[in-house]
Design a protein around this motif. Structure first.
Motif, PDB file in Angstrom:
ATOM      1  N   SER A 194     105.867  22.492  -6.287  1.00 54.90           N
ATOM      2  CA  SER A 194     104.651  21.941  -5.562  1.00 54.90           C
ATOM      3  C   SER A 194     105.007  22.164  -4.173  1.00 54.90           C
ATOM      4  O   SER A 194     106.121  21.643  -3.588  1.00 54.90           O
ATOM      5  N   THR A 207      99.714  22.426  -5.619  1.00 54.67           N
ATOM      6  CA  THR A 207      99.419  22.026  -6.848  1.00 54.67           C
ATOM      7  C   THR A 207      98.684  20.782  -6.827  1.00 54.67           C
ATOM      8  O   THR A 207      98.579  20.038  -5.945  1.00 54.67           O
ATOM      9  N   HIS A 208      98.146  20.007  -8.033  1.00 50.58           N
ATOM     10  CA  HIS A 208      97.616  18.915  -8.263  1.00 50.58           C
ATOM     11  C   HIS A 208      98.973  17.899  -8.135  1.00 50.58           C
ATOM     12  O   HIS A 208      99.920  18.379  -8.273  1.00 50.58           O
ATOM     13  N   SER A 254     106.310  22.917 -12.237  1.00 51.46           N
ATOM     14  CA  SER A 254     105.562  23.058 -13.191  1.00 51.46           C
ATOM     15  C   SER A 254     105.726  24.699 -13.644  1.00 51.46           C
ATOM     16  O   SER A 254     106.543  25.294 -13.147  1.00 51.46           O
ATOM     17  N   TYR A 313      96.112  33.567  -7.668  1.00 56.22           N
ATOM     18  CA  TYR A 313      95.990  32.246  -6.947  1.00 56.22           C
ATOM     19  C   TYR A 313      96.698  32.554  -5.571  1.00 56.22           C
ATOM     20  O   TYR A 313      96.062  32.034  -4.710  1.00 56.22           O
ATOM     21  N   VAL A 351      93.918  22.091  -3.058  1.00 54.43           N
ATOM     22  CA  VAL A 351      93.895  22.209  -4.460  1.00 54.43           C
ATOM     23  C   VAL A 351      92.470  21.911  -5.260  1.00 54.43           C
ATOM     24  O   VAL A 351      91.754  22.444  -6.057  1.00 54.43           O
ATOM     25  N   TRP A 389      95.609  25.597 -15.491  1.00 58.01           N
ATOM     26  CA  TRP A 389      95.451  24.229 -14.854  1.00 58.01           C
ATOM     27  C   TRP A 389      94.106  23.689 -15.046  1.00 58.01           C
ATOM     28  O   TRP A 389      93.829  22.974 -14.840  1.00 58.01           O
TER      29      TRP A 389
END
Length: 278
Positions: A152, A191-192, A210, A220, A232, A245
């Motif tokens: 991340s 990322t989230h 992840s 992406y 995001v 995702w």
């Protein structure tokens, strides 16, 4: 070739009591796993022998949330990471060398009412109260689809103290070192948030890892470059945002949408992490 075991299918059954499942699995393998209950969230602490810790090295705290979104099987989010860590715990418990791993399965990551209501937020507060602020913290989330590990990526604001950014950067380099040793390639992408959010909000560095398919990574990256944005939440609704995702928190997060090689890659990462002391 890894074959998904029936135990995993049982674990993602919608009627499965996941807390009891994890504790039962560990107990059958001779591992005690007491509950850390904080504000209605039940975190599972894996109790390894004191002989498996060497004070010369830092503790590696590894975290994965076992709760899932309502009505979702949660196969990728976050059953693969949890299942791999459960099996890893059995391996660690039998180790004759000091692994220095602190393993916690967290509850309440899927809270939709803000970071402060996430289970990891209060858990991080407990860490601070107990003065556990020098661990290397790694979160594993959504590890079941693809072959490219994703660290991340965050762009901290100018208001964040340099000392914290330096600590986070040092921890990120450790994550990169582990992935370099265990995988053919990895990427850093926005990322989230996962359980890392609660720790970061409490001023404790924490890196989340992840996984994504390579084809989704390429699209992406192109999306980020084209939009010149790493927000995001906004990118989530774009066509080239990773479908992996998009599937989480939905009825599409099923075993049919998993990759067996993702299990193997996750185990490789964990094996390197076990052998790496900083």
């Amino acid at each position: 070739m890894y074959s998904i075991p029936t135990e995993f299918i049982d674990f993602i059954d919608l009627n499965c009591n996941r807390k009891e499942f994890i504790q039962s699995f560990l107990q059958k393998n001779g591992i005690d796993s007491p509950i850390i209950s904080i504000n209605g969230k039940n975190h599972i602490y894996v109790n390894f022998s004191k002989k498996q810790y060497n004070p010369r090295y830092k503790i590696k705290t590894v975290i994965a949330h076992y709760d899932r979104a309502p009505f979702s099987y949660g196969a990728n989010d976050n059953s693969v990471a949890v299942f791999c860590l459960m099996n890893w715990a059995v391996e660690l418990s039998k180790s004759n060398i000091a692994h220095n791993v602190r393993l916690i399965f967290t509850d309440g990551e899927e809270s939709e009412s803000g970071i402060k209501n996430q289970g990891s937020y209060d858990l991080a507060k407990l860490f601070r109260k107990l003065k556990i602020t020098k661990d290397d913290l790694f979160v594993f989330d959504c590890m079941g689809k693809g072959e490219i590990p994703v660290i991340s990526k965050f762009n901290f604001s100018s208001k964040v103290p340099f000392r914290f950014i330096k600590k986070y950067s040092d921890l990120e380099k450790k994550a990169e070192f582990i992935l370099q040793k265990s995988c053919s390639q990895f990427v850093k992408l926005p990322t989230h948030f996962s359980d890392n959010a609660g720790f970061l909000a409490n001023g404790i560095p924490c890196v989340a890892i992840s996984m994504l398919p390579s084809c989704e990574v390429v699209k992406y990256v192109q999306l980020i470059n084209q939009t010149k944005s790493e927000n995001v939440e906004k990118l989530h609704f774009c066509d080239d945002f990773p479908q992996t995702w998009k599937n989480i928190h939905s009825t599409l997060d099923t075993v049919e949408n998993l990759d067996t090689n993702s299990f193997e890659i996750t185990f490789n990462i964990l094996n390197v992490l076990k052998m790496t002391n900083f």
